[in-house]
Write an enzyme that holds these catalytic residues in place. Structure first.
Site, PDB file in Angstrom:
ATOM      1  N   TRP A   1      -9.250   7.302  -8.069  1.00 45.52           N
ATOM      2  CA  TRP A   1     -10.574   7.333  -8.853  1.00 45.52           C
ATOM      3  C   TRP A   1     -10.455   6.989 -10.372  1.00 45.52           C
ATOM      4  O   TRP A   1     -10.978   6.503 -11.156  1.00 45.52           O
ATOM      5  CB  TRP A   1     -10.869   8.789  -8.666  1.00 45.52           C
ATOM      6  CG  TRP A   1     -11.869   9.058  -7.601  1.00 45.52           C
ATOM      7  CD1 TRP A   1     -11.627   9.528  -6.277  1.00 45.52           C
ATOM      8  CD2 TRP A   1     -13.220   9.060  -7.654  1.00 45.52           C
ATOM      9  NE1 TRP A   1     -12.689   9.534  -5.719  1.00 45.52           N
ATOM     10  CE2 TRP A   1     -13.560   9.216  -6.209  1.00 45.52           C
ATOM     11  CE3 TRP A   1     -14.169   8.318  -8.695  1.00 45.52           C
ATOM     12  CZ2 TRP A   1     -15.040   8.974  -5.819  1.00 45.52           C
ATOM     13  CZ3 TRP A   1     -15.448   8.247  -8.126  1.00 45.52           C
ATOM     14  CH2 TRP A   1     -15.989   8.659  -6.705  1.00 45.52           C
TER      15      TRP A   1
ATOM     16  N   TRP B   1     -15.913  10.659 -13.213  1.00 49.55           N
ATOM     17  CA  TRP B   1     -15.238  10.460 -12.235  1.00 49.55           C
ATOM     18  C   TRP B   1     -14.674  11.775 -11.231  1.00 49.55           C
ATOM     19  O   TRP B   1     -14.354  11.566 -10.017  1.00 49.55           O
ATOM     20  CB  TRP B   1     -14.023   9.392 -12.540  1.00 49.55           C
ATOM     21  CG  TRP B   1     -13.137   9.804 -13.530  1.00 49.55           C
ATOM     22  CD1 TRP B   1     -13.143  10.031 -14.839  1.00 49.55           C
ATOM     23  CD2 TRP B   1     -11.789  10.641 -13.285  1.00 49.55           C
ATOM     24  NE1 TRP B   1     -11.976  10.592 -15.278  1.00 49.55           N
ATOM     25  CE2 TRP B   1     -11.337  11.040 -14.443  1.00 49.55           C
ATOM     26  CE3 TRP B   1     -11.310  11.288 -11.844  1.00 49.55           C
ATOM     27  CZ2 TRP B   1     -10.077  11.751 -14.616  1.00 49.55           C
ATOM     28  CZ3 TRP B   1     -10.168  11.970 -12.068  1.00 49.55           C
ATOM     29  CH2 TRP B   1      -9.359  12.126 -13.446  1.00 49.55           C
TER      30      TRP B   1
ATOM     31  N   TRP C   1     -20.702  11.297 -20.491  1.00 49.17           N
ATOM     32  CA  TRP C   1     -21.269  10.805 -18.965  1.00 49.17           C
ATOM     33  C   TRP C   1     -22.735  11.438 -19.007  1.00 49.17           C
ATOM     34  O   TRP C   1     -23.097  12.446 -19.802  1.00 49.17           O
ATOM     35  CB  TRP C   1     -20.508  11.547 -17.999  1.00 49.17           C
ATOM     36  CG  TRP C   1     -19.129  11.635 -18.016  1.00 49.17           C
ATOM     37  CD1 TRP C   1     -17.964  12.198 -18.654  1.00 49.17           C
ATOM     38  CD2 TRP C   1     -18.376  10.385 -17.559  1.00 49.17           C
ATOM     39  NE1 TRP C   1     -16.738  11.380 -18.396  1.00 49.17           N
ATOM     40  CE2 TRP C   1     -17.146  10.241 -17.758  1.00 49.17           C
ATOM     41  CE3 TRP C   1     -19.034   9.010 -16.969  1.00 49.17           C
ATOM     42  CZ2 TRP C   1     -16.178   9.252 -17.321  1.00 49.17           C
ATOM     43  CZ3 TRP C   1     -18.168   7.944 -16.471  1.00 49.17           C
ATOM     44  CH2 TRP C   1     -16.560   7.994 -16.823  1.00 49.17           C
TER      45      TRP C   1
ATOM     46  N   TRP D   1       2.256   1.810  -3.239  1.00 52.13           N
ATOM     47  CA  TRP D   1       0.918   2.165  -4.413  1.00 52.13           C
ATOM     48  C   TRP D   1       0.795   3.944  -4.208  1.00 52.13           C
ATOM     49  O   TRP D   1       0.707   4.691  -5.226  1.00 52.13           O
ATOM     50  CB  TRP D   1      -0.448   1.671  -3.902  1.00 52.13           C
ATOM     51  CG  TRP D   1      -0.746   0.657  -4.628  1.00 52.13           C
ATOM     52  CD1 TRP D   1      -0.879  -0.494  -4.263  1.00 52.13           C
ATOM     53  CD2 TRP D   1      -1.202   0.545  -5.973  1.00 52.13           C
ATOM     54  NE1 TRP D   1      -1.495  -1.522  -5.144  1.00 52.13           N
ATOM     55  CE2 TRP D   1      -1.675  -0.816  -6.215  1.00 52.13           C
ATOM     56  CE3 TRP D   1      -1.516   1.314  -7.050  1.00 52.13           C
ATOM     57  CZ2 TRP D   1      -2.048  -1.296  -7.549  1.00 52.13           C
ATOM     58  CZ3 TRP D   1      -1.933   1.176  -8.260  1.00 52.13           C
ATOM     59  CH2 TRP D   1      -2.294  -0.262  -8.337  1.00 52.13           C
TER      60      TRP D   1
ATOM     61  N   GLU E   1       0.854  -1.001  -0.031  1.00 56.15           N
ATOM     62  CA  GLU E   1       0.104  -0.013   0.117  1.00 56.15           C
ATOM     63  C   GLU E   1       0.803   1.237  -0.115  1.00 56.15           C
ATOM     64  O   GLU E   1       0.638   2.450  -0.528  1.00 56.15           O
ATOM     65  CB  GLU E   1      -0.877  -0.093   1.201  1.00 56.15           C
ATOM     66  CG  GLU E   1      -2.019  -1.043   1.322  1.00 56.15           C
ATOM     67  CD  GLU E   1      -2.578  -1.157   0.114  1.00 56.15           C
ATOM     68  OE1 GLU E   1      -3.412  -0.138  -0.260  1.00 56.15           O
ATOM     69  OE2 GLU E   1      -3.050  -2.175  -0.616  1.00 56.15           O
TER      70      GLU E   1
END
Length: 474
Positions: A380, A357, A304, A276, A273
């Site tokens: 996201w 998003w 969208w 990341w 993590e």
């Protein structure tokens, strides 16, 4: 007596602070300065709760400095104006700060460097590995996490001798005065995230030390939001109340001390993590267009729907999907959300509601204590399927199945969606399927006490697949 300015930005700590150390190696006196930049504080992405956490952290840092004979100097304004004035007042020989990687931060630092008559010294510290140093063999940046992670892990692990100790004493020129730390917004004293370095250090110890440390069960437990199984260190890493390097050291030490292979996997998973986090800083640094658009630019053309009523329902936790609603209400109440829940609600907004998003990214930045451009944007884009994954557009989380798998008895749901607390287990993830008699017994009439689903997932899934296929990257 030589003086240096320690320009504090996202490093509200004394331990393992490379910018502070750089200032102390250059001068006997330092001016610890935090600049309240109105362009950041007044941004539409700056949430009130996160500002409250920042101001509380500044107060804690000021107390730590005063206990060592120093104090925090706060100034308000454009850093390119404030810092040259402070340099003139203090006679400083240098300004030392931790390097940041966002497009705004890089432009700001370039402007400050041009305006200063003395050197601006930028140090490492925000990430564990520098984005401009961890590259492929051909000198180009990584765009996919797995090979990036392999290269990241090939470097020597962080060792305890690398962690810089907090200074014992500090000297600040008496003539330098500052502005008050804002009193509002104010952090709730009873909230789940007290600000400050001491709290961050205590959380790190609790999570990583001892044979029963939660880090050892992290791989198995991290996806279940009803469990207290994560470190909850993200707000502290966001503001540098804990150094990322010290967090990595704790992970390596837990790996070395793990009683067995399964527990070592838990510590390795938590280290992943942190990798990341470094990866998303690298993406932001090398591909700054992601701050405003899709990493895969073709997806900027997605049509969208952006239904404002649906977006409002998502924000309020009133979508009719209990797992999604529980997560959104946790965010509203605490300023934090479990990572599994973040993925589920992001997928629901983009894939079920067909809402851009960036709407969700901005809402998270307004609400999260740990709201950070690199990590939030990266998360996201991953959920939306427009980021660095090779072929992710078809990754669509089923909002009901997510709850059934990761909150099987509805403990998390009942905590955050109290109108469902008496709903039987067999209906907790699909309350709209309850017979009317069950609804009455549970005191939860669907469409009255709790909403029916605002979209049909099966229909929404086909709709979003078609929208993505129209602009699909080959």
């Amino acid at each position: 007596m030589a003086t240096a300015i320690w320009w504090i930005r996202r490093d509200l700590r004394l331990t393992d602070n490379q910018a502070l150390t750089a200032a102390l190696t250059r001068a006997a006196q330092i001016v610890p300065c935090f600049v309240l930049d109105p362009r950041l504080l007044n941004s539409s992405y700056a949430g009130e709760r996160r500002k409250a956490f920042l101001f509380a952290g500044l107060r804690v840092l000021d107390a730590a400095l005063r206990s060592r004979g120093g104090r925090l100097i706060v100034r308000c304004g454009d850093p390119a104006v404030v810092l040259p004035r402070l340099a003139a007042e203090s006679g400083a020989c240098a300004v030392c700060a931790e390097r940041d990687y966002s497009p705004y931060a890089r432009c700001r630092d370039e402007a400050v460097a041009r305006a200063l008559p003395i050197p601006l010294v930028l140090t490492d510290g925000l990430t564990i590995r520098r984005p401009d140093a961890l590259l492929k063999d051909d000198g180009t940046p990584y765009m996919v996490f797995t090979p990036y992670s392999r290269r990241w892990r090939s470097y020597p692990p962080v060792r305890s001798h690398e962690i810089l100790p907090a200074p014992g004493t500090l000297s600040v020129p008496d003539s330098i005065v500052g502005d008050p730390i804002p009193e509002q917004p104010r952090l709730d004293d009873a909230g789940p995230f007290p600000a400050g370095e001491a709290e961050a250090q205590a959380r790190l110890r609790r999570f990583t030390t001892g044979d029963e440390a939660p880090i050892y069960a992290y791989a198995q437990a991290r996806d279940f939001p009803d469990l207290d199984s994560t470190s909850k260190l993200s707000p502290y890493l966001r503001f540098g109340m804990l150094s990322a390097r010290q967090a990595a050291l704790a992970a390596y030490q837990a790996m070395d001390a793990a009683p067995n292979a399964e527990q070592r996997t838990g510590a390795e998973t938590w280290l992943t993590e942190l990798i990341w986090r470094d990866f998303y800083y690298s993406i932001l640094y090398h591909f700054p267009h992601v701050a405003h658009g899709c990493f895969q630019r073709a997806y900027d053309a997605i049509a969208w729907e952006n239904n404002p009523t649906h977006f409002a329902a998502w924000c309020a936790g009133l979508t009719g999907y209990p797992f999604v609603d529980a997560a959104m209400r946790q965010l509203a109440a605490t300023g934090w959300m479990h990572n599994r829940a973040r993925m589920a609600v992001a997928s629901f907004l983009v894939k079920d509601l067909l809402i851009d998003w960036r709407w969700g990214e901005k809402w998270f930045m307004q609400m999260l204590l740990d709201g950070d451009l690199a990590a939030n944007n990266g998360g996201w884009q991953w959920s939306a399927g427009v980021g660095t994954d090779a072929a992710p557009y078809f990754r669509i989380f089923n909002p009901t199945a997510q709850g059934q798998k990761f909150d099987p008895r509805g403990v998390y749901i009942r905590r955050w969606v109290p109108e469902l607390r008496l709903v039987p287990d067999r209906y907790i993830h699909e309350p709209w399927r309850m017979p009317r008699s069950e609804q009455m017994r549970a005191g939860c009439i669907i469409g009255q006490d709790y909403p029916a689903p605002i979209v049909d997932h099966a229909v929404a899934r086909q709709r979003v697949l078609e929208a993505y296929r129209r602009v699909r990257v080959p």
